[in-house]
Write an enzyme that holds these catalytic residues in place. Structure first.
Site, short mmCIF file in Angstrom:
data_model
loop_
_atom_site.label_atom_id
_atom_site.label_comp_id
_atom_site.label_asym_id
_atom_site.label_seq_id
_atom_site.Cartn_x
_atom_site.Cartn_y
_atom_site.Cartn_z
CG LEU A 49 -57.33 -5.19 -8.86
CD1 LEU A 49 -57.65 -4.24 -10.01
CD2 LEU A 49 -58.19 -6.44 -8.96
CE LYS A 74 -46.26 3.53 0.34
NZ LYS A 74 -47.08 4.44 -0.51
CG ASP A 97 -40.54 6.07 -11.09
OD1 ASP A 97 -41.73 6.10 -11.47
OD2 ASP A 97 -39.94 7.07 -10.65
CG ASN A 123 -51.92 -4.37 -11.36
OD1 ASN A 123 -53.14 -4.30 -11.55
ND2 ASN A 123 -51.36 -3.92 -10.24
CE1 TYR A 210 -57.10 3.60 -15.37
CE2 TYR A 210 -59.37 3.37 -16.17
CZ TYR A 210 -58.22 2.82 -15.61
OH TYR A 210 -58.21 1.49 -15.28
CE LYS A 214 -55.61 1.24 -17.68
NZ LYS A 214 -54.44 0.38 -17.38
#
Length: 347
Positions: A49, A74, A97, A123, A210, A214
């Site tokens: 994303l 990367k 990080d 993100n 998770y 959130k």
């Protein structure tokens, strides 16, 4: 604003609510939108994303993209693809990080060197199994990355973005923290300190952790909005919904990944559609999204607990614990100074 949508909150937590969100038709951006001369930061931007959001920003003419990544190699590989496609843009790769407070602080300090920052999409996030502790902080990694480091970076960036708003500009910078509608199903112990609940290894469950982190993000942003005027910096939460092509289920057992794969095949969005919700949050929703949860190209309600007396107490307790966690950077003073210098009232 999410604070005005209490009547819609119960439905969003239902299966029908999930299906309606997933099946909502994407809304197009304004046809005359141009990001020429503007700069954006996207964390977790070398894959999935985040990378799709970067590409879409550049397609709109963004002049300077800062890809904030954990791996230099990367990040460089992803940036090379974008530079080849968008030759007139400046694409920078900066390391951060999110398991390290020192790295977050160094990244924020580096942002002071930028001439301007118009959009920030935070993100970077993860689900982790088994229970894992961040070596530097001693916090559980899901909590550290999804909530604590993200909240700290947001706080550190706020005064920088406010200071770098171009003189005479009517468009304030925007920080959008990536959330999740999984928060509608999160459950916390309302009677106990909040952050220590994530130290209970015996209670660990990957998806539940998770969803809880959130939920913390949404509670945090709803309170943070009281400290900064939307005329200075807009802060919101954006939800991409269930999306294919991410690494979200990488820590799950094979049988679970296969099951989720079937559900994704039926209902998930493409990467580009999911990432377009980020652009909607930073480019379209505007001042009305300040302190709110955006999803499906619209402003959505907070979880129903937020509207209750217990939810208000939960939010205040989380805020106090978070400010105590961030004493080492003087977070309370940073935010007090922002509120004092704000040009107008919030909420």
């Amino acid at each position: 604003m999410s604070s005005h949508l209490e009547s819609d909150a119960p439905f969003e937590a239902t299966t029908l609510g999930f299906l309606r969100r997933q099946l909502t038709h994407p809304k197009s951006l304004p046809t005359d939108l141009s990001l020429a001369g503007k700069a954006a930061i996207v964390t977790g931007s070398n894959v999935g994303l985040g990378l799709s959001a970067c590409r879409q920003l550049l397609q709109l003419g963004l002049s300077h993209l800062i890809m904030a990544v954990r791996s230099q190699a990367k990040g460089d590989a992803a940036a090379a693809q974008l530079r080849k496609q968008f030759t007139s843009a400046t694409v920078s790769v900066w390391l951060v990080d999110m398991e390290s407070y020192d790295s977050v602080r160094a990244f924020a300090a580096r942002c002071e060197s930028l001439e301007r920052i118009d959009f920030v999409i935070l993100n970077a996030g993860l689900t982790m199994s088994p229970y894992t502790v961040a070596r530097e902080t001693g916090n559980e990694v899901t909590l550290q990355v999804n909530y604590l480091s993200t909240a700290l970076l947001t706080i550190l960036l706020l005064p920088i973005l406010k200071a770098k708003k171009p003189a005479g500009s009517s468009q304030p910078p925007v920080i959008s923290i990536v959330g999740s509608d999984a928060m509608y199903h999160a459950q916390l112990d309302l009677r106990s300190p909040i952050l220590p609940q994530f130290q209970r290894k015996d209670k660990f469950a990957q998806f539940a952790w998770y969803a809880k982190t959130k939920l913390l993000v949404a509670l945090f942003v709803s309170k943070l909005a009281e400290f900064v005027s939307p005329r200075d910096v807009i802060v919101n939460v954006s939800n991409p919904g269930m999306t294919v092509g991410t690494e979200f289920f990488r820590g799950y057992p094979v049988w679970a990944r296969r099951l989720f794969g079937v559900v994704q095949w039926m209902f998930a969005r493409s990467l580009d559609v999911g990432a377009s919700t980020y652009l909607d949050a930073v480019l379209v929703q505007g001042e009305k999204s300040h302190g709110s949860f955006t999803s499906d190209w619209a402003i959505k309600p907070y979880p129903k607990i937020w509207y209750t007396k217990e939810g208000k107490e939960l939010t205040e307790r989380l805020w106090e614990e978070t400010m105590e966690e961030f004493n080492f950077v003087g977070a309370s003073k940073i935010l007090a100074d922002l509120r004092e210098s704000s040009t107008g009232g919030i909420q």
